[in-house]
Design an enzyme around this catalytic site. Structure first.
Site, mmCIF file in Angstrom:
data_model
loop_
_atom_site.group_PDB
_atom_site.id
_atom_site.type_symbol
_atom_site.label_atom_id
_atom_site.label_comp_id
_atom_site.label_asym_id
_atom_site.label_seq_id
_atom_site.Cartn_x
_atom_site.Cartn_y
_atom_site.Cartn_z
ATOM 1 C CG ASP A 13 -1.321 8.603 10.503
ATOM 2 O OD1 ASP A 13 -1.966 8.742 9.445
ATOM 3 O OD2 ASP A 13 -1.758 8.954 11.616
ATOM 4 C CG ASP A 15 -4.074 14.562 9.960
ATOM 5 O OD1 ASP A 15 -3.396 15.582 9.791
ATOM 6 O OD2 ASP A 15 -4.938 14.181 9.159
ATOM 7 C CG ASN A 56 -6.961 6.449 6.254
ATOM 8 O OD1 ASN A 56 -6.395 5.960 5.293
ATOM 9 N ND2 ASN A 56 -7.444 5.716 7.246
ATOM 10 C CD GLN A 57 -5.724 14.054 4.969
ATOM 11 O OE1 GLN A 57 -6.433 15.047 5.042
ATOM 12 N NE2 GLN A 57 -4.881 13.714 5.946
ATOM 13 C CB CYS A 94 -7.102 6.844 1.393
ATOM 14 S SG CYS A 94 -8.762 6.163 1.139
ATOM 15 C CB CYS A 109 -10.869 2.295 -1.413
ATOM 16 S SG CYS A 109 -10.301 3.108 0.107
ATOM 17 N NE ARG A 112 -11.674 5.034 6.227
ATOM 18 C CZ ARG A 112 -11.427 6.230 6.759
ATOM 19 N NH1 ARG A 112 -10.819 7.148 6.050
ATOM 20 N NH2 ARG A 112 -11.778 6.490 8.002
ATOM 21 C CG ASP A 138 -2.289 8.822 15.498
ATOM 22 O OD1 ASP A 138 -2.502 8.274 14.389
ATOM 23 O OD2 ASP A 138 -2.857 9.871 15.845
#
Length: 185
Positions: A13, A15, A56-57, A94, A109, A112, A138
């Site tokens: 991941d 962040d 994931n964004q 995503c 979707c 994600r 995390d």
């Protein structure tokens, strides 16, 4: 194809695992690498693992920054890894969100997390054997995506997120820091 010719991957991941999660980071000035991320990734890279980031964004979908902003930051981030002799094989992201997003990004979707779409795409495009691979995240959603993608080893790291018991039950290992990850090699 013969299983022995498949690659193994360290899926990360972004962040909270690669960088400190300051919330919707999209500029290099805001991007603070987690202590130990380079030495850990170098150990896995040298051991033959492909390094693949899945993130994931929803900040894109929410209009906080653009896909172009994300791609520029990703290019900069990959260059920092390259300076440490680490090749990031791919970065999947995503931009969607099922509730809070601009119309073009507002959707449920398959990419994600906790959906496994980004992981499955990486497995397919890079000829990855999920049984030899590791997902580091995390959040519970990272572990759920990895489980659905068939990734054998799931690791939660304490990078600022608090875990409840249900999150802990989705992981094979829980480490205080990414620095402990090379113990799995």
């Amino acid at each position: 194809m013969n299983q022995s010719h498949k690659n193994k991957a360290l899926f990360l991941d972004r962040d909270g695992v690669v960088n400190v999660d300051h919330g919707y980071v999209y500029q290099s000035e805001q991007f603070e690498f987690i202590e130990g991320v380079f030495s850990t990734c170098k150990a896995f890279y040298d051991a033959g693992y492909k390094i693949i980031i899945v993130t994931n964004q929803s900040g894109i979908g929410r209009g906080y920054y653009t896909e172009a902003d994300f791609i520029a930051l990703t290019s900069w981030m990959k260059a920092q890894f390259s300076a440490h002799q680490i090749l990031i094989s791919d970065v999947y992201f995503c931009p969607h969100h099922p509730i809070n997003a601009l119309p073009e990004y507002l959707k449920q979707c398959a990419c994600r997390k906790p959906a496994p779409g980004m992981l499955l795409q990486g497995i397919s495009e890079h000829n990855i054997d999920p049984q030899q691979s590791i997902m580091v995240g995390d959040k519970k959603s990272d572990m759920q995506a990895a489980e659905q993608a068939g990734i054998a080893t799931r690791v939660l790291v304490h990078s600022g997120q608090q875990f409840d018991d249900s999150a802990k039950q989705t992981a094979d290992f829980i480490f205080n820091s990414i620095n402990y990850l090379p113990a799995l090699l």
